[in-house]
Write a protein that holds these residues in place. Structure first.
Motif, mmCIF file in Angstrom:
data_model
loop_
_atom_site.group_PDB
_atom_site.id
_atom_site.type_symbol
_atom_site.label_atom_id
_atom_site.label_comp_id
_atom_site.label_asym_id
_atom_site.label_seq_id
_atom_site.Cartn_x
_atom_site.Cartn_y
_atom_site.Cartn_z
ATOM 1 N N PRO A 9 31.771 112.613 -123.471
ATOM 2 C CA PRO A 9 32.026 111.172 -123.622
ATOM 3 C C PRO A 9 31.499 110.392 -122.421
ATOM 4 O O PRO A 9 31.577 110.851 -121.285
ATOM 5 N N THR A 10 30.930 109.242 -122.689
ATOM 6 C CA THR A 10 30.486 108.341 -121.639
ATOM 7 C C THR A 10 31.677 107.490 -121.231
ATOM 8 O O THR A 10 32.359 106.930 -122.088
ATOM 9 N N ARG A 36 41.438 113.862 -109.201
ATOM 10 C CA ARG A 36 41.216 113.413 -110.587
ATOM 11 C C ARG A 36 40.567 112.037 -110.615
ATOM 12 O O ARG A 36 39.647 111.797 -111.401
ATOM 13 N N CYS A 37 41.014 111.139 -109.752
ATOM 14 C CA CYS A 37 40.431 109.799 -109.694
ATOM 15 C C CYS A 37 38.969 109.853 -109.280
ATOM 16 O O CYS A 37 38.125 109.164 -109.869
ATOM 17 N N ARG A 38 38.649 110.678 -108.293
ATOM 18 C CA ARG A 38 37.260 110.798 -107.852
ATOM 19 C C ARG A 38 36.387 111.403 -108.946
ATOM 20 O O ARG A 38 35.230 110.993 -109.128
ATOM 21 N N ILE A 39 36.926 112.345 -109.703
ATOM 22 C CA ILE A 39 36.180 112.925 -110.829
ATOM 23 C C ILE A 39 35.840 111.838 -111.845
ATOM 24 O O ILE A 39 34.690 111.694 -112.260
ATOM 25 N N VAL A 40 36.828 111.067 -112.244
ATOM 26 C CA VAL A 40 36.609 110.026 -113.256
ATOM 27 C C VAL A 40 35.635 108.969 -112.741
ATOM 28 O O VAL A 40 34.735 108.531 -113.473
ATOM 29 N N LEU A 41 35.768 108.569 -111.483
ATOM 30 C CA LEU A 41 34.856 107.569 -110.920
ATOM 31 C C LEU A 41 33.415 108.065 -110.937
ATOM 32 O O LEU A 41 32.498 107.317 -111.304
ATOM 33 N N ARG A 42 33.175 109.320 -110.544
ATOM 34 C CA ARG A 42 31.813 109.858 -110.546
ATOM 35 C C ARG A 42 31.274 109.967 -111.970
ATOM 36 O O ARG A 42 30.100 109.693 -112.210
ATOM 37 N N TRP A 66 39.090 116.573 -117.195
ATOM 38 C CA TRP A 66 39.540 115.243 -116.779
ATOM 39 C C TRP A 66 38.696 114.124 -117.373
ATOM 40 O O TRP A 66 39.194 113.026 -117.621
ATOM 41 N N ARG A 67 37.424 114.379 -117.662
ATOM 42 C CA ARG A 67 36.597 113.381 -118.357
ATOM 43 C C ARG A 67 37.185 113.124 -119.747
ATOM 44 O O ARG A 67 37.366 111.984 -120.169
ATOM 45 N N TRP A 68 37.492 114.219 -120.469
ATOM 46 C CA TRP A 68 38.041 114.085 -121.817
ATOM 47 C C TRP A 68 39.425 113.448 -121.796
ATOM 48 O O TRP A 68 39.730 112.587 -122.630
ATOM 49 N N ARG A 69 40.273 113.856 -120.880
ATOM 50 C CA ARG A 69 41.625 113.268 -120.824
ATOM 51 C C ARG A 69 41.559 111.779 -120.547
ATOM 52 O O ARG A 69 42.290 110.994 -121.145
ATOM 53 N N PHE A 70 40.683 111.378 -119.635
ATOM 54 C CA PHE A 70 40.570 109.952 -119.361
ATOM 55 C C PHE A 70 40.022 109.211 -120.567
ATOM 56 O O PHE A 70 40.498 108.127 -120.919
#
Length: 75
Positions: A9-10, A36-42, A66-70
């Protein structure tokens, strides 16, 4: 050649989401949340799971999770 599987997912963040993630990204109180926040931001910056994993020193599976969960639950 790309491997078949679930499409990645984008992530497009709202200003509020970005602000909240950046506020927590370098907190020393909760290191797991910070990661987790840094993962989502990147991911939102357009990096691939492989690139994010290498940048942050985690597995691709962690980044994918974490990409999918967000994408599903947001902030």
């Amino acid at each position: 050649m790309a491997r078949p599987g679930r499409p990645t997912p984008t992530l497009v963040l709202t200003n509020d989401e970005r602000w909240r993630l950046e506020a927590s990204a370098y907190s020393i109180r909760d290191l797991s949340r910070s990661l987790r926040c840094r993962i989502v931001l990147r991911c939102a910056e357009g990096f691939s799971n492989r690139q994010v994993a290498k940048l942050l020193g985690v597995s691709q599976a962690t980044v994918s999770k974490w990409r999918w969960r967000f994408a599903e639950r947001r902030v």
